[in-house]
Motif scaffolding. Sequence first.
Motif, PDB file in Angstrom:
ATOM      1  N   ARG A   1       0.831  -1.201   0.000  1.00 54.74           N
ATOM      2  CA  ARG A   1       0.000   0.000   0.000  1.00 54.74           C
ATOM      3  C   ARG A   1       0.866   1.252   0.000  1.00 54.74           C
ATOM      4  NH1 ARG A   1      -3.502   2.024   5.186  1.00 54.74           N
ATOM      5  NH2 ARG A   1      -3.969   4.116   4.419  1.00 54.74           N
ATOM      6  N   LEU A   2       1.961   1.229   0.783  1.00 56.10           N
ATOM      7  CA  LEU A   2       2.843   2.383   0.878  1.00 56.10           C
ATOM      8  C   LEU A   2       3.460   2.723  -0.471  1.00 56.10           C
ATOM      9  CD1 LEU A   2       4.280   4.343   2.963  1.00 56.10           C
ATOM     10  CD2 LEU A   2       6.131   2.666   2.975  1.00 56.10           C
ATOM     11  N   THR A   3       4.009   1.725  -1.157  1.00 56.03           N
ATOM     12  CA  THR A   3       4.663   1.994  -2.446  1.00 56.03           C
ATOM     13  C   THR A   3       3.640   2.340  -3.525  1.00 56.03           C
ATOM     14  OG1 THR A   3       4.696  -0.401  -2.864  1.00 56.03           O
ATOM     15  CG2 THR A   3       6.685   0.591  -1.948  1.00 56.03           C
ATOM     16  N   ALA A   4       2.447   1.717  -3.481  1.00 55.19           N
ATOM     17  CA  ALA A   4       1.420   2.045  -4.469  1.00 55.19           C
ATOM     18  C   ALA A   4       0.998   3.499  -4.351  1.00 55.19           C
ATOM     19  CB  ALA A   4       0.211   1.121  -4.299  1.00 55.19           C
ATOM     20  N   GLU A   5       0.888   3.996  -3.122  1.00 56.86           N
ATOM     21  CA  GLU A   5       0.515   5.397  -2.931  1.00 56.86           C
ATOM     22  C   GLU A   5       1.627   6.329  -3.411  1.00 56.86           C
ATOM     23  OE1 GLU A   5      -0.581   5.945   1.113  1.00 56.86           O
ATOM     24  OE2 GLU A   5      -2.416   4.768   0.958  1.00 56.86           O
ATOM     25  N   ALA A   6       2.878   5.916  -3.224  1.00 54.14           N
ATOM     26  CA  ALA A   6       3.992   6.741  -3.697  1.00 54.14           C
ATOM     27  C   ALA A   6       4.011   6.810  -5.227  1.00 54.14           C
ATOM     28  CB  ALA A   6       5.319   6.189  -3.166  1.00 54.14           C
ATOM     29  N   VAL A   7       3.726   5.675  -5.881  1.00 50.49           N
ATOM     30  CA  VAL A   7       3.665   5.668  -7.346  1.00 50.49           C
ATOM     31  C   VAL A   7       2.516   6.544  -7.832  1.00 50.49           C
ATOM     32  CG1 VAL A   7       3.230   4.227  -9.365  1.00 50.49           C
ATOM     33  CG2 VAL A   7       4.769   3.419  -7.580  1.00 50.49           C
ATOM     34  N   ALA A   8       1.363   6.453  -7.155  1.00 46.89           N
ATOM     35  CA  ALA A   8       0.231   7.299  -7.536  1.00 46.89           C
ATOM     36  C   ALA A   8       0.564   8.774  -7.344  1.00 46.89           C
ATOM     37  CB  ALA A   8      -1.005   6.919  -6.712  1.00 46.89           C
ATOM     38  N   ASN A   9       1.331   9.086  -6.311  1.00 39.61           N
ATOM     39  CA  ASN A   9       1.752  10.464  -6.100  1.00 39.61           C
ATOM     40  C   ASN A   9       2.653  10.943  -7.226  1.00 39.61           C
ATOM     41  OD1 ASN A   9       4.272  12.116  -4.484  1.00 39.61           O
ATOM     42  ND2 ASN A   9       2.221  12.958  -4.344  1.00 39.61           N
TER      43      ASN A   9
ATOM     44  N   ALA B   1       2.597   9.826 -10.267  1.00 43.61           N
ATOM     45  CA  ALA B   1       1.740   9.991 -11.445  1.00 43.61           C
ATOM     46  C   ALA B   1       0.978  11.310 -11.394  1.00 43.61           C
ATOM     47  CB  ALA B   1       0.764   8.825 -11.556  1.00 43.61           C
ATOM     48  N   SER B   2       0.532  11.701 -10.205  1.00 44.86           N
ATOM     49  CA  SER B   2      -0.204  12.965 -10.092  1.00 44.86           C
ATOM     50  C   SER B   2       0.714  14.155 -10.351  1.00 44.86           C
ATOM     51  CB  SER B   2      -0.844  13.084  -8.703  1.00 44.86           C
ATOM     52  OG  SER B   2       0.144  13.210  -7.692  1.00 44.86           O
ATOM     53  N   VAL B   3       1.988  14.044  -9.925  1.00 43.48           N
ATOM     54  CA  VAL B   3       2.956  15.111 -10.224  1.00 43.48           C
ATOM     55  C   VAL B   3       3.138  15.234 -11.727  1.00 43.48           C
ATOM     56  CG1 VAL B   3       5.367  15.809  -9.980  1.00 43.48           C
ATOM     57  CG2 VAL B   3       4.133  14.881  -8.015  1.00 43.48           C
ATOM     58  N   LEU B   4       3.224  14.088 -12.410  1.00 49.15           N
ATOM     59  CA  LEU B   4       3.383  14.097 -13.861  1.00 49.15           C
ATOM     60  C   LEU B   4       2.177  14.724 -14.536  1.00 49.15           C
ATOM     61  CD1 LEU B   4       5.016  13.101 -16.367  1.00 49.15           C
ATOM     62  CD2 LEU B   4       3.628  11.035 -16.277  1.00 49.15           C
ATOM     63  N   GLU B   5       0.970  14.355 -14.093  1.00 47.49           N
ATOM     64  CA  GLU B   5      -0.247  14.886 -14.711  1.00 47.49           C
ATOM     65  C   GLU B   5      -0.361  16.389 -14.503  1.00 47.49           C
ATOM     66  OE1 GLU B   5      -3.331  12.624 -12.962  1.00 47.49           O
ATOM     67  OE2 GLU B   5      -2.835  10.767 -14.023  1.00 47.49           O
ATOM     68  N   ASP B   6       0.046  16.865 -13.318  1.00 47.28           N
ATOM     69  CA  ASP B   6      -0.034  18.306 -13.055  1.00 47.28           C
ATOM     70  C   ASP B   6       0.915  19.101 -13.943  1.00 47.28           C
ATOM     71  OD1 ASP B   6      -1.911  17.825 -11.134  1.00 47.28           O
ATOM     72  OD2 ASP B   6      -0.505  17.910  -9.451  1.00 47.28           O
ATOM     73  N   GLY B   7       2.062  18.495 -14.290  1.00 47.11           N
ATOM     74  CA  GLY B   7       3.048  19.207 -15.090  1.00 47.11           C
ATOM     75  C   GLY B   7       2.949  18.953 -16.573  1.00 47.11           C
ATOM     76  N   GLU B   8       2.044  18.059 -16.990  1.00 47.81           N
ATOM     77  CA  GLU B   8       1.937  17.705 -18.411  1.00 47.81           C
ATOM     78  C   GLU B   8       0.941  18.630 -19.086  1.00 47.81           C
ATOM     79  OE1 GLU B   8       3.303  15.794 -21.567  1.00 47.81           O
ATOM     80  OE2 GLU B   8       3.888  15.190 -19.564  1.00 47.81           O
TER      81      GLU B   8
ATOM     82  N   LEU C   1      -6.515  15.080  -6.083  1.00 42.86           N
ATOM     83  CA  LEU C   1      -5.920  14.048  -5.241  1.00 42.86           C
ATOM     84  C   LEU C   1      -4.429  13.938  -5.523  1.00 42.86           C
ATOM     85  CD1 LEU C   1      -8.584  11.191  -5.395  1.00 42.86           C
ATOM     86  CD2 LEU C   1      -8.100  12.693  -3.484  1.00 42.86           C
ATOM     87  N   SER C   2      -3.630  13.738  -4.486  1.00 42.44           N
ATOM     88  CA  SER C   2      -2.195  13.530  -4.657  1.00 42.44           C
ATOM     89  C   SER C   2      -1.784  12.100  -4.355  1.00 42.44           C
ATOM     90  CB  SER C   2      -1.417  14.481  -3.737  1.00 42.44           C
ATOM     91  OG  SER C   2      -1.739  14.229  -2.385  1.00 42.44           O
ATOM     92  N   GLY C   3      -2.755  11.230  -4.097  1.00 42.98           N
ATOM     93  CA  GLY C   3      -2.429   9.834  -3.795  1.00 42.98           C
ATOM     94  C   GLY C   3      -3.688   9.027  -3.598  1.00 42.98           C
ATOM     95  N   PRO C   4      -3.538   7.735  -3.372  1.00 46.09           N
ATOM     96  CA  PRO C   4      -4.691   6.857  -3.198  1.00 46.09           C
ATOM     97  C   PRO C   4      -5.485   7.214  -1.956  1.00 46.09           C
ATOM     98  CG  PRO C   4      -2.714   5.601  -3.695  1.00 46.09           C
ATOM     99  CD  PRO C   4      -2.277   6.988  -3.400  1.00 46.09           C
ATOM    100  N   VAL C   5      -6.772   6.843  -1.962  1.00 50.81           N
ATOM    101  CA  VAL C   5      -7.671   7.054  -0.842  1.00 50.81           C
ATOM    102  C   VAL C   5      -7.866   5.731  -0.129  1.00 50.81           C
ATOM    103  CG1 VAL C   5     -10.011   7.684  -0.179  1.00 50.81           C
ATOM    104  CG2 VAL C   5      -8.821   8.999  -1.930  1.00 50.81           C
TER     105      VAL C   5
END
Length: 678
Positions: free
Chosen positions: A123-131, A133-140, A641-645
């Motif tokens: 769960r910890l690493t999945a949330e970090a990966v989702a974070n 991805a959200s950084v990428l989407e915000d900057g794309e 959202l910056s990560g999983p819920v």
Amino acid sequence: MSVALQQKEEEYPMQEKDLIYALDIGTRSVIGMLGRQENGRVHILAVEKQPHERRSMLDGQIEDIDQVAATVTQITRRLEADVGRRLTQVCVAAAGRSLRTEHGSSRIELSAPEVIGDEHVQRLTAEAVANAASVLEDGEESAQRMLLVGYTATQLRLDQYPLSKLQGHTGSLLEAEVVATFLPSEVVDSLNAVVRRAGLETASLTLEPIAALNAAIPPQLRLLNLVLVDIGAGTSDIAACRDGSVVGYTMATVAGDEISEALMRAYLIDYDTAERIKTELSGDTMVEFQDVVGFDQAVPAAEILEKADPAISALVGEIARRVLELNGGPPSALFLAGGGSKLAGLCTRVAEALEMDTRRVALAGGHFKTTCFADGIPLDDPEYATPLGIAVSSCLGLISDSSRVFLNDAPARLFRSGQLTLLELLMMNGYSYANLIGRTGKSLSLYVDGKRIAYHGSPPTAAHLAVNGVEVQPSRIIYAGDNIEFVPAVDGEDRAMTAGELAGLLSVEVLYSHGEPLPPDRALRSGDRLTTSPPAPRMVSRRPALSGEEENRTPMEPAAPAAAEPMVAEPVSAGLVPEKPAEPAEPVEETETPQAAPLSGPQSLCLRLNGRELILPPKQDGAPYYLMDLLEHSGLDFDHLSGPVSLLVNGVEGLFQQVIAPGDEVEITQASPKEGEL
């Protein structure tokens, strides 16, 4: 192809599951390898190489699908003849001009110290990966769809203490930092198209720098700060590791082709001749060739290197810049791999550009024997880093790459071997975390008679996520042969209402805005200020000058008491005129919509959400409340959202369609990166 040869191929037995076909589709040539796992290493059985007949790729990107597929078919047929097997599944790696790497972080704070298990770490690493991805989407800025192709945990901490492995330790604060790599979907789609045209199926797909690193720098060496630079014809892929982890990947579009093109212009030669000349630039040799006009030339290697020097300097400079940017400084040692690394003197020039000892920059190949071996086939060629890495990644991974994972009845994209969660797989196939949650429709917020009333938008339709017919959570680990069903969540509709519809809900004939009646078909907008009755006009008396008695009244004497009575409009001739109607008063009370106001009674639902009591009225259709219905009451901003819920019901991970019972303890929270961290 002769009929006899075709019949012979059709008689070949089919490819066994443990026979790995690794295919490196490069800008200049295609290299294919066959291997099997034996005693923890990969036994390479056959190797074939075939240059493209013409320039059908540019900077690692496939331009001519048919031409590249024809080259792949030639390689496949030769390998089939080498081992007497009919090849059907292949493992490949992707490169591209738009490789993107982002850092992500996550933290999980447990209510009390407990033993950390696999589920916590997943769960910890999945949330970090989702974070990430959200950084990428915000900057794309473009609409280009980016796919996750791999990630590496660069830092794990438990109660702020760094650890290489969290499982088995006891603590309450878990933190992770990852580096995640993304590619445009077009790169992957064209690669899969070539594989299909060649009559093959993609068994696994990884990233070229990940593959090359697995062959050139085995895990036991990654405690050191090492960098691998794989110089192909069109791209130079770079990977860095230290402290036991891979800390990042990047790519430069400056590679061997720039040197070939410089030679083509300098000596009027074709591309193939330029490629051959590059391999002969050593010592005091004379290089012979024929130019496009037809003249035979013999030129000293030193002179050719001088002509190519600007292009070589550009390549070396770009490699040095990218390495310093990725690694934060010169590494302890650097390995050059790929066909472009064989250029005479390149190791020395890279070392000088990075201000490193020349003995710390070398060609890759010395450590290939750690992960693979062959009988009679030399494998220490640095050009073999990527195909060997693909074979090693496939043979030694935890998931059998010759097995398939299906997503909605189609083969899913698997960009790497090893353990994968459903969330990771969905992101590898173009979905985002928002597709799991959905967005509640925007509310319509109005002021009616000075009170704020909010009419909520409709809730989202929950996503459907099931593996082998059983509904599961995104953190579930996938295994070879799994059949995944995924229907993305559908955003709820924004609340829309006309003045007539609101009047009906409030049981009034008409609504007023600024004293004017609203047409029934007038669409309402959030922020509108309305009244259910026309405001009474305020009157101002136009009187002559005050009489002496009134003039002499002291300020402390009370005014006439008539103000307590309702004012009645008098004829204008009496000296009274109506004043501009007053604006409705500022709202002093905030209420929910009539149907959403807390109600008592046996059908109301009382529960605790995020530690606070919540009372929900009965639904109009008598249906029960589901966990997804509580999302809009959680206080989370699902648009940012910056990560999983995390969804917990009575301390247990819940499902979107789970029925909520009276007295349930529900937690709907989101992990946020620690302030000041990546």
